[in-house]
Design a protein around this motif. Structure first.
Motif, mmCIF file in Angstrom:
data_model
loop_
_atom_site.group_PDB
_atom_site.id
_atom_site.type_symbol
_atom_site.label_atom_id
_atom_site.label_comp_id
_atom_site.label_asym_id
_atom_site.label_seq_id
_atom_site.Cartn_x
_atom_site.Cartn_y
_atom_site.Cartn_z
ATOM 1 N N LEU A 1 -4.116 1.913 -1.957
ATOM 2 C CA LEU A 1 -4.040 2.874 -0.863
ATOM 3 C C LEU A 1 -4.288 2.237 0.496
ATOM 4 O O LEU A 1 -4.249 2.921 1.510
ATOM 5 C CB LEU A 1 -5.024 4.024 -1.118
ATOM 6 C CG LEU A 1 -4.704 4.844 -2.377
ATOM 7 C CD1 LEU A 1 -5.801 5.874 -2.639
ATOM 8 C CD2 LEU A 1 -3.336 5.503 -2.269
ATOM 9 N N SER A 2 -4.565 0.936 0.497
ATOM 10 C CA SER A 2 -4.724 0.214 1.765
ATOM 11 C C SER A 2 -4.428 -1.262 1.501
ATOM 12 O O SER A 2 -4.395 -1.709 0.360
ATOM 13 C CB SER A 2 -6.132 0.394 2.332
ATOM 14 O OG SER A 2 -7.091 -0.113 1.440
ATOM 15 N N TYR B 1 1.304 11.360 -2.764
ATOM 16 C CA TYR B 1 2.109 10.334 -3.412
ATOM 17 C C TYR B 1 3.086 11.015 -4.360
ATOM 18 O O TYR B 1 2.705 11.901 -5.127
ATOM 19 C CB TYR B 1 1.189 9.375 -4.176
ATOM 20 C CG TYR B 1 1.913 8.372 -5.037
ATOM 21 C CD1 TYR B 1 2.559 7.286 -4.468
ATOM 22 C CD2 TYR B 1 1.951 8.519 -6.416
ATOM 23 C CE1 TYR B 1 3.229 6.368 -5.259
ATOM 24 C CE2 TYR B 1 2.608 7.597 -7.207
ATOM 25 C CZ TYR B 1 3.255 6.527 -6.630
ATOM 26 O OH TYR B 1 3.923 5.628 -7.416
ATOM 27 N N PRO C 1 0.831 -1.213 0.000
ATOM 28 C CA PRO C 1 0.000 0.000 0.000
ATOM 29 C C PRO C 1 0.863 1.261 0.000
ATOM 30 O O PRO C 1 1.956 1.271 0.568
ATOM 31 C CB PRO C 1 -0.801 -0.097 1.288
ATOM 32 C CG PRO C 1 -0.675 -1.495 1.743
ATOM 33 C CD PRO C 1 0.605 -2.023 1.179
ATOM 34 N N ARG C 2 0.368 2.288 -0.642
ATOM 35 C CA ARG C 2 1.004 3.601 -0.662
ATOM 36 C C ARG C 2 0.059 4.566 0.048
ATOM 37 O O ARG C 2 -1.008 4.171 0.484
ATOM 38 C CB ARG C 2 1.233 4.088 -2.098
ATOM 39 C CG ARG C 2 1.857 3.088 -3.056
ATOM 40 C CD ARG C 2 3.306 2.775 -2.728
ATOM 41 N NE ARG C 2 3.862 1.820 -3.681
ATOM 42 C CZ ARG C 2 4.629 2.130 -4.710
ATOM 43 N NH1 ARG C 2 4.925 3.381 -4.962
ATOM 44 N NH2 ARG C 2 5.104 1.180 -5.494
ATOM 45 N N HIS C 3 0.427 5.826 0.120
ATOM 46 C CA HIS C 3 -0.444 6.816 0.752
ATOM 47 C C HIS C 3 -0.342 8.144 0.009
ATOM 48 O O HIS C 3 0.599 8.371 -0.748
ATOM 49 C CB HIS C 3 -0.097 6.969 2.240
ATOM 50 C CG HIS C 3 1.304 7.433 2.464
ATOM 51 N ND1 HIS C 3 2.376 6.579 2.487
ATOM 52 C CD2 HIS C 3 1.813 8.676 2.655
ATOM 53 C CE1 HIS C 3 3.491 7.259 2.676
ATOM 54 N NE2 HIS C 3 3.185 8.527 2.778
#
Length: 160
Positions: free
Chosen positions: A129-130, A66, A61-63
């Motif tokens: 994103l998760s 970005y 996952p990223r946030h």
């Protein structure tokens, strides 16, 4: 650094880059004794020589915000990303401008949406994103160089 604000993923906004895959409106037909709606032929799958393959991707996952430093494209085939959870993910695409990516656009998917990127579309990497970042991916399997990357001189920051 240039900022890009992610917008909701809609069929109209995403049309130059690919297909939005989702259950919307009435099904094309009912199957399985009327208990299943079939939303038929929703992606323009397009492969050069080779064959379609189904792979599973497990992405970290990223946030947001970005940092977008690089985009890539696949000149020999389309690429569909189908999340295996109902979590949103970030989709980044860019128009082709004389063989290079133009100004990127960012989209936030809604739960239940998937995408199919048309052949040769510049796009960011898979960006859940998760957790879990598990996706089924339908793309071209075969010989030949099917990956081009472009690194930006000045990265973009993608915000919500």
């Amino acid at each position: 650094m240039t900022r890009i604000t992610a917008e909701p993923l809609t069929e109209a906004a995403f049309a130059p880059f690919g297909d939005v895959l989702e259950v919307a409106g009435p099904p094309d037909r009912l199957i399985n004794q009327g208990l299943c709606g079939r939303f038929h032929d929703r992606a323009r799958l397009d492969f050069d020589d080779g064959r379609p393959g189904l792979s599973l991707f497990d992405a970290e996952p990223r946030h947001l915000p970005y940092l977008l430093e690089m985009v890539e494209r696949h000149p020999l085939g389309s690429q569909a990303f189908i999340p295996m959870s109902l979590s949103a993910f970030l989709v980044i695409v860019a128009p082709d401008t004389k063989g290079l990516p133009g100004t990127p656009r960012a989209f936030l998917t809604a739960p239940g949406q998937a995408i199919n990127l048309h052949r040769g579309t510049w796009h960011g990497v898979l960006t859940p994103l998760s957790a879990p970042g598990l996706f089924a991916v339908l793309d071209r399997i075969g010989a030949g160089d099917n990956l081009e990357e472009h690194w930006f001189d000045v990265p973009y920051t993608v915000t919500a």
